[in-house]
Design a protein around this motif. Sequence first.
Motif, PDB file in Angstrom:
ATOM      1  N   ALA A 254      45.444  48.873  47.060  1.00  0.00           N
ATOM      2  CA  ALA A 254      46.608  48.806  47.952  1.00  0.00           C
ATOM      3  C   ALA A 254      46.943  47.358  48.301  1.00  0.00           C
ATOM      4  N   ASN A 255      45.903  46.540  48.520  1.00  0.00           N
ATOM      5  CA  ASN A 255      46.119  45.139  48.885  1.00  0.00           C
ATOM      6  C   ASN A 255      46.658  44.330  47.699  1.00  0.00           C
ATOM      7  N   VAL A 256      46.134  44.609  46.501  1.00  0.00           N
ATOM      8  CA  VAL A 256      46.617  43.912  45.303  1.00  0.00           C
ATOM      9  C   VAL A 256      48.049  44.340  44.983  1.00  0.00           C
TER      10      VAL A 256
ATOM     11  N   TYR B 108      46.091  45.394  36.140  1.00  0.00           N
ATOM     12  CA  TYR B 108      45.220  44.650  37.057  1.00  0.00           C
ATOM     13  C   TYR B 108      44.157  45.627  37.549  1.00  0.00           C
ATOM     14  N   ILE B 109      42.910  45.413  37.141  1.00  0.00           N
ATOM     15  CA  ILE B 109      41.827  46.350  37.442  1.00  0.00           C
ATOM     16  C   ILE B 109      41.204  46.036  38.799  1.00  0.00           C
ATOM     17  N   THR B 110      41.264  47.030  39.704  1.00  0.00           N
ATOM     18  CA  THR B 110      40.604  46.859  41.005  1.00  0.00           C
ATOM     19  C   THR B 110      39.565  47.969  41.222  1.00  0.00           C
ATOM     20  N   ILE B 111      39.070  48.554  40.135  1.00  0.00           N
ATOM     21  CA  ILE B 111      38.016  49.569  40.254  1.00  0.00           C
ATOM     22  C   ILE B 111      36.678  48.857  40.388  1.00  0.00           C
ATOM     23  N   HIS B 112      35.942  49.173  41.457  1.00  0.00           N
ATOM     24  CA  HIS B 112      34.583  48.647  41.653  1.00  0.00           C
ATOM     25  C   HIS B 112      33.631  49.750  41.182  1.00  0.00           C
TER      26      HIS B 112
ATOM     27  N   CYS C 132      32.966  34.874  31.469  1.00  0.00           N
ATOM     28  CA  CYS C 132      33.840  35.639  32.354  1.00  0.00           C
ATOM     29  C   CYS C 132      35.309  35.286  32.142  1.00  0.00           C
ATOM     30  N   SER C 133      36.166  36.148  32.650  1.00  0.00           N
ATOM     31  CA  SER C 133      37.598  35.849  32.739  1.00  0.00           C
ATOM     32  C   SER C 133      38.152  36.599  33.945  1.00  0.00           C
ATOM     33  N   GLY C 134      39.340  36.189  34.398  1.00  0.00           N
ATOM     34  CA  GLY C 134      39.871  36.754  35.628  1.00  0.00           C
ATOM     35  C   GLY C 134      39.086  36.249  36.835  1.00  0.00           C
ATOM     36  N   ILE C 135      39.297  36.903  37.971  1.00  0.00           N
ATOM     37  CA  ILE C 135      38.607  36.507  39.209  1.00  0.00           C
ATOM     38  C   ILE C 135      37.229  37.165  39.249  1.00  0.00           C
ATOM     39  N   ILE C 136      36.210  36.361  39.509  1.00  0.00           N
ATOM     40  CA  ILE C 136      34.859  36.893  39.718  1.00  0.00           C
ATOM     41  C   ILE C 136      34.320  36.332  41.032  1.00  0.00           C
ATOM     42  N   ARG C 137      33.206  36.890  41.483  1.00  0.00           N
ATOM     43  CA  ARG C 137      32.538  36.358  42.677  1.00  0.00           C
ATOM     44  C   ARG C 137      31.043  36.391  42.428  1.00  0.00           C
TER      45      ARG C 137
ATOM     46  N   ILE D 188      48.073  33.576  42.833  1.00  0.00           N
ATOM     47  CA  ILE D 188      46.981  33.650  41.857  1.00  0.00           C
ATOM     48  C   ILE D 188      47.184  34.825  40.902  1.00  0.00           C
ATOM     49  N   ILE D 189      47.580  35.989  41.441  1.00  0.00           N
ATOM     50  CA  ILE D 189      47.808  37.163  40.586  1.00  0.00           C
ATOM     51  C   ILE D 189      48.938  36.895  39.609  1.00  0.00           C
ATOM     52  N   SER D 190      50.009  36.263  40.063  1.00  0.00           N
ATOM     53  CA  SER D 190      51.126  35.911  39.161  1.00  0.00           C
ATOM     54  C   SER D 190      50.645  35.001  38.028  1.00  0.00           C
ATOM     55  N   GLN D 191      49.814  34.017  38.382  1.00  0.00           N
ATOM     56  CA  GLN D 191      49.291  33.097  37.358  1.00  0.00           C
ATOM     57  C   GLN D 191      48.417  33.828  36.336  1.00  0.00           C
ATOM     58  N   ILE D 192      47.580  34.780  36.821  1.00  0.00           N
ATOM     59  CA  ILE D 192      46.725  35.552  35.910  1.00  0.00           C
ATOM     60  C   ILE D 192      47.583  36.372  34.952  1.00  0.00           C
TER      61      ILE D 192
END
Length: 328
Positions: free
Chosen positions: A27-29, A82-86, A272-277, A318-322
Amino acid sequence: MNTNKPNIAVVAGGNSSEFVVSVKSGANVLKAVDAEKYNPWLVEMQNDRWEVFQNGEKISNIDKADFSFQLNREKVTFDFAYITIHGTPGEDGILQSYFELIGLPYSSCGVHSSSLTFNKWFCSNYLRSLNVTMAKSLLFTKGDNIDAQKIVDELGLPIFVKPNAGGSSFGITKVKQVEEVETAILKAWEESSEALVEEFIDGHEFTCGAVKIKGEKIVFPITEVIPKNEYFDFEAKYTPGVTEEITPARLPENLFKKCQQLTSEIYDHCNCSGIIRVDFILKDETFYFLEVNTTPGMTGTSFIPQQIAAMGSSLTEIISQIIEDRIG
């Protein structure tokens, strides 16, 4: 719907205990996708249920043959996911494999990186071979004989017991007595077929995000994690006020840079690619690696949005750039 704008699927849900957290991340993304540039759609997945939502209402099922859907009797296809599944299937390489097969660009790490980092045991042993510092650990597969005393003799007390594949602190126990070991392992086996038993490192927790866009790596400011609970459990992660989170972290410059450098190196080691933590424990000026999150939380209280804001940027930017990096 503007047919000239790329269609972006924000994919949330999944088949694990992290479903609820993933839906909040999604929802936030979705809110952060730039609607002036793109048509954002929420795709919720849970087992065989793959559905498209708009304004909170289900509008169609997804055709699993090509990840398309019907709208007003017309076929709509996606240009990017855009994958937001944890958790499974969005963090372990399964969904990535499917998107590779159908030729759909996506936001996260590739198949091999996702499956490696999702399996804490494999990832830890791989990084240990590259001289990344971490706690000692043991692995137990469901059905293994559990010799609690032998485990304590080897790792000491307290110890952490956690599912080998999983996240959001589900199934984790801090064990302080030998009598609690078996129960903790059985609890972890409820979330994963393998349980990881780790030596306790008495220190402070820090977490650092990173992303690579157009070949340039951006390492985010570090967050200092101060849970009011005994450790950073599910409640501490997702209940406002239960954890104090300070971004940027109150660290001397040399340690701040050291943590960011370690995060950057682990990003490259794991391809890695995309956002990681990457999560760490700091003890005596040494950062101990905990884990890599390849689809980190994106809820309103999550670390990555905090770090992006502290950097003077926005999730939308950041999402637009990805997306632009993947689809041009």
